[in-house]
Design a protein around this motif. Structure first.
Motif, PDB file in Angstrom:
ATOM      1  N   UNK A   5     -39.915 -33.994  17.921  1.00  0.00           N
ATOM      2  CA  UNK A   5     -39.643 -34.575  16.973  1.00  0.00           C
ATOM      3  C   UNK A   5     -40.547 -34.853  15.691  1.00  0.00           C
ATOM      4  N   UNK A   6     -41.775 -34.486  15.713  1.00  0.00           N
ATOM      5  CA  UNK A   6     -42.761 -34.305  14.937  1.00  0.00           C
ATOM      6  C   UNK A   6     -42.522 -32.963  14.253  1.00  0.00           C
ATOM      7  N   UNK A   7     -42.195 -31.896  15.008  1.00  0.00           N
ATOM      8  CA  UNK A   7     -42.036 -30.825  14.310  1.00  0.00           C
ATOM      9  C   UNK A   7     -40.533 -30.706  13.438  1.00  0.00           C
ATOM     10  N   UNK A   8     -39.818 -31.344  13.763  1.00  0.00           N
ATOM     11  CA  UNK A   8     -38.515 -31.525  12.848  1.00  0.00           C
ATOM     12  C   UNK A   8     -38.694 -32.251  11.448  1.00  0.00           C
ATOM     13  N   UNK A   9     -40.029 -33.047  11.739  1.00  0.00           N
ATOM     14  CA  UNK A   9     -40.386 -33.689  10.551  1.00  0.00           C
ATOM     15  C   UNK A   9     -41.191 -32.914   9.755  1.00  0.00           C
ATOM     16  N   UNK A  10     -42.241 -32.008  10.242  1.00  0.00           N
ATOM     17  CA  UNK A  10     -42.717 -31.150   9.592  1.00  0.00           C
ATOM     18  C   UNK A  10     -41.836 -29.977   8.933  1.00  0.00           C
ATOM     19  N   UNK A  11     -40.795 -29.607   9.680  1.00  0.00           N
ATOM     20  CA  UNK A  11     -39.907 -28.623   8.969  1.00  0.00           C
ATOM     21  C   UNK A  11     -39.267 -29.221   7.663  1.00  0.00           C
ATOM     22  N   UNK A  87     -45.797 -41.370  13.173  1.00  0.00           N
ATOM     23  CA  UNK A  87     -46.530 -41.725  14.322  1.00  0.00           C
ATOM     24  C   UNK A  87     -45.922 -41.855  15.697  1.00  0.00           C
ATOM     25  N   UNK A  88     -44.763 -42.299  15.428  1.00  0.00           N
ATOM     26  CA  UNK A  88     -43.916 -42.226  16.779  1.00  0.00           C
ATOM     27  C   UNK A  88     -43.461 -40.851  17.112  1.00  0.00           C
ATOM     28  N   UNK A  89     -43.111 -40.545  16.057  1.00  0.00           N
ATOM     29  CA  UNK A  89     -42.652 -38.834  16.537  1.00  0.00           C
ATOM     30  C   UNK A  89     -43.861 -38.072  17.083  1.00  0.00           C
ATOM     31  N   UNK A  90     -44.995 -38.311  16.358  1.00  0.00           N
ATOM     32  CA  UNK A  90     -46.092 -37.704  16.817  1.00  0.00           C
ATOM     33  C   UNK A  90     -46.637 -37.564  18.327  1.00  0.00           C
ATOM     34  N   UNK A  91     -46.405 -39.108  18.887  1.00  0.00           N
ATOM     35  CA  UNK A  91     -46.814 -39.502  20.100  1.00  0.00           C
ATOM     36  C   UNK A  91     -45.984 -39.875  21.076  1.00  0.00           C
ATOM     37  N   UNK A  92     -45.030 -40.442  20.665  1.00  0.00           N
ATOM     38  CA  UNK A  92     -43.917 -40.785  21.923  1.00  0.00           C
ATOM     39  C   UNK A  92     -43.527 -39.600  22.800  1.00  0.00           C
ATOM     40  N   UNK A  93     -43.367 -40.079  24.045  1.00  0.00           N
ATOM     41  CA  UNK A  93     -43.072 -39.106  24.930  1.00  0.00           C
ATOM     42  C   UNK A  93     -44.161 -38.282  25.839  1.00  0.00           C
ATOM     43  N   UNK A  94     -45.365 -38.277  25.060  1.00  0.00           N
ATOM     44  CA  UNK A  94     -46.612 -37.685  25.699  1.00  0.00           C
ATOM     45  C   UNK A  94     -47.125 -38.482  26.756  1.00  0.00           C
ATOM     46  N   UNK A  95     -47.990 -37.686  27.634  1.00  0.00           N
ATOM     47  CA  UNK A  95     -48.468 -38.456  28.604  1.00  0.00           C
ATOM     48  C   UNK A  95     -49.785 -39.376  28.093  1.00  0.00           C
ATOM     49  N   UNK A 107     -52.448 -32.618  12.492  1.00  0.00           N
ATOM     50  CA  UNK A 107     -51.065 -32.672  12.672  1.00  0.00           C
ATOM     51  C   UNK A 107     -50.748 -33.410  11.313  1.00  0.00           C
ATOM     52  N   UNK A 108     -51.379 -34.591  10.838  1.00  0.00           N
ATOM     53  CA  UNK A 108     -50.729 -35.300   9.709  1.00  0.00           C
ATOM     54  C   UNK A 108     -51.113 -34.405   8.557  1.00  0.00           C
ATOM     55  N   UNK A 109     -52.086 -33.756   8.486  1.00  0.00           N
ATOM     56  CA  UNK A 109     -52.640 -32.783   7.408  1.00  0.00           C
ATOM     57  C   UNK A 109     -51.681 -31.829   7.121  1.00  0.00           C
ATOM     58  N   UNK A 110     -50.773 -31.455   8.099  1.00  0.00           N
ATOM     59  CA  UNK A 110     -49.772 -30.503   7.862  1.00  0.00           C
ATOM     60  C   UNK A 110     -48.636 -30.925   7.155  1.00  0.00           C
ATOM     61  N   UNK A 111     -48.512 -32.431   7.088  1.00  0.00           N
ATOM     62  CA  UNK A 111     -47.670 -32.805   6.028  1.00  0.00           C
ATOM     63  C   UNK A 111     -48.173 -33.131   4.797  1.00  0.00           C
ATOM     64  N   UNK A 112     -49.366 -33.045   4.627  1.00  0.00           N
ATOM     65  CA  UNK A 112     -50.068 -33.305   3.142  1.00  0.00           C
ATOM     66  C   UNK A 112     -50.414 -34.688   2.878  1.00  0.00           C
TER      67      UNK A 112
END
Length: 142
Positions: A5-11, A87-95, A107-112
């Motif tokens: 989900x985060x990768x989709x946002x980054x794309x 942040x939900x996309x970055x973290x949700x679903x992880x252990x 990671x957030x830096x990748x988005x600028x």
């Protein structure tokens, strides 16, 4: 380490050249989130250190380091709701163990975002990340 989900946002951010378009996208992400029930907007879920009103409610499935982390959140500011969605996309679903391994700054830096948020918004974003990490650390210790 980023979720799909985060990768989709980054794309999407890579595709959007203009920061105004990126801001609009962040706001749209926030608008798409389900609202937090008013009864859950209490001091225990409020994130301190944010200029806007922010509430994060953890949803942890299981126990110990392998428990799966998720959360609900809301803010009274549209852009901050969008940051919560990111942040939900970055973290949700992880252990919870993996939540603690995420380098949120990188990671957030990748988005600028670090270059385009006001100092107050940046401080609020750091406060939200700190709260998420704290919640994950507590869950991992159980």
């Amino acid at each position: 380490m980023a979720t799909e989900a985060f990768e989709d946002i980054a794309d999407t951010f890579d595709f959007l050249d203009d920061w105004e378009d990126r801001y609009r996208h962040v706001i749209e992400l926030g608008k798409a989130m389900a609202p937090l029930d008013e009864a859950l907007k209490v001091p225990a879920t409020k994130v301190e250190g944010c200029a806007s009103q922010v509430w994060l409610l953890p949803r942890i499935a299981g126990s110990g380091p392998q428990a799966v982390f998720s959360f609900e959140g809301e803010s009274d500011a549209l852009i901050v709701r969008g940051l919560i969605a990111i942040l939900h996309a970055l973290y949700s679903g992880l252990s919870v163990e993996d939540v603690l391994k995420v380098d949120a700054s990188a990671e957030l830096g990748r988005l600028g975002l670090d270059e385009h948020l006001s100092q107050q918004r940046s401080n609020g974003l750091r406060a939200m990340v700190g709260r998420i990490r704290h919640l994950a650390a507590e869950a991992a210790a159980e």
